[in-house]
Design a protein around this motif. Structure first.
Motif, PDB file in Angstrom:
ATOM      1  N   LEU A  20       0.973  -1.124   0.078  1.00  0.00           N
ATOM      2  CA  LEU A  20       0.686  -0.029   0.161  1.00  0.00           C
ATOM      3  C   LEU A  20       0.542   1.450   0.077  1.00  0.00           C
ATOM      4  O   LEU A  20       2.163   1.526   0.853  1.00  0.00           O
ATOM      5  CB  LEU A  20      -0.430  -0.099   1.177  1.00  0.00           C
ATOM      6  N   ILE A  56       1.319  -3.238   4.740  1.00  0.00           N
ATOM      7  CA  ILE A  56       1.309  -1.796   5.010  1.00  0.00           C
ATOM      8  C   ILE A  56       2.007  -1.279   5.970  1.00  0.00           C
ATOM      9  O   ILE A  56       2.753  -1.732   7.661  1.00  0.00           O
ATOM     10  CB  ILE A  56      -0.282  -1.862   5.971  1.00  0.00           C
ATOM     11  N   PHE A  63      -5.397   3.537  -2.240  1.00  0.00           N
ATOM     12  CA  PHE A  63      -6.040   4.037  -1.817  1.00  0.00           C
ATOM     13  C   PHE A  63      -6.481   5.701  -2.108  1.00  0.00           C
ATOM     14  O   PHE A  63      -7.562   6.002  -0.744  1.00  0.00           O
ATOM     15  CB  PHE A  63      -6.617   3.203  -0.392  1.00  0.00           C
ATOM     16  N   THR A  90      -5.007  10.769   3.801  1.00  0.00           N
ATOM     17  CA  THR A  90      -3.668   9.959   4.802  1.00  0.00           C
ATOM     18  C   THR A  90      -5.554   9.183   6.096  1.00  0.00           C
ATOM     19  O   THR A  90      -6.029   9.687   6.197  1.00  0.00           O
ATOM     20  CB  THR A  90      -3.287  10.877   5.462  1.00  0.00           C
ATOM     21  N   PHE A  91      -5.102   7.869   5.993  1.00  0.00           N
ATOM     22  CA  PHE A  91      -5.936   6.962   7.440  1.00  0.00           C
ATOM     23  C   PHE A  91      -4.728   6.647   8.414  1.00  0.00           C
ATOM     24  O   PHE A  91      -3.395   6.500   8.219  1.00  0.00           O
ATOM     25  CB  PHE A  91      -6.590   5.833   6.111  1.00  0.00           C
ATOM     26  N   HIS A 139      -3.760   3.907  10.234  1.00  0.00           N
ATOM     27  CA  HIS A 139      -2.789   2.529  10.166  1.00  0.00           C
ATOM     28  C   HIS A 139      -4.146   1.502  10.210  1.00  0.00           C
ATOM     29  O   HIS A 139      -4.151   0.276  10.057  1.00  0.00           O
ATOM     30  CB  HIS A 139      -1.769   1.737  10.605  1.00  0.00           C
ATOM     31  N   MET A 182      -6.824   1.591   8.174  1.00  0.00           N
ATOM     32  CA  MET A 182      -6.572   0.983   7.178  1.00  0.00           C
ATOM     33  C   MET A 182      -6.500  -0.601   6.259  1.00  0.00           C
ATOM     34  O   MET A 182      -7.131  -1.306   5.870  1.00  0.00           O
ATOM     35  CB  MET A 182      -4.848   1.515   6.190  1.00  0.00           C
TER      36      MET A 182
END
Length: 156
Positions: free
Chosen positions: A73, A104, A124, A128-129, A131, A134
């Motif tokens: 990712l 990840i 994706f 920003t997500f 972790h 995600m």
């Protein structure tokens, strides 16, 4: 049956993330053998002088665990629709890939070494997500891909 693995940095702390992941793991069991491997997170110093060292150490742990076809990712990777992701998985299975590992990275991303050794970089989006979130999103998208391949009504 295909093996799907997620190798990720750190542990899930919040129960609502754990519960969501468990639900999708249960659903995935009819399509694949699925596992999540968590590698230890490195501590970064206050002024972030050891950032590259942190990513390198985490990357070494990731590469020790990542097997088969590796998908990282990465914000700069290919941004696929759910259908395109399903096609990717289906094509890999058709070509005989028995193990697919999603990677990840930690809070500061993946080392260049990891990025240079993966087979595919998946994005994706530019957002920003967290972790932990995600991981839930990825597991759901893997499940969605299998339901698209199967032709079930889950994906509308």
């Amino acid at each position: 049956m295909i093996n799907i693995c997620i190798v990720c940095v750190g542990k899930i702390k919040d129960n609502f993330y754990k519960d969501a992941i468990k639900e999708y793991q249960k659903r995935l069991s009819r399509f694949c053998k699925f596992e999540i491997i968590e590698v230890n997170e490195e501590l970064i110093d206050a002024n972030m002088k050891n950032l590259e060292s942190v990513k390198q150490k985490e990357g070494e742990r990731i590469l020790q665990k990542a097997k088969g076809y590796k998908i990282a990712l990465d914000i700069y990777g290919q941004n696929l629709s759910s259908e395109q992701h399903a096609n990717l998985l289906d094509n890999l299975a058709t070509k005989g890939e028995s193990t697919i590992t999603y990677i990840i990275g930690g809070s500061y991303g993946l080392s260049q070494e990891v990025l240079s050794k993966v087979d595919y970089k998946l994005s994706f989006g530019k957002q920003t997500f967290p972790h932990q979130l995600m991981r839930v999103v990825l597991v759901e998208q893997i499940y969605r891909a299998f339901t698209i391949i199967e032709g079930s009504g889950y994906h509308k």
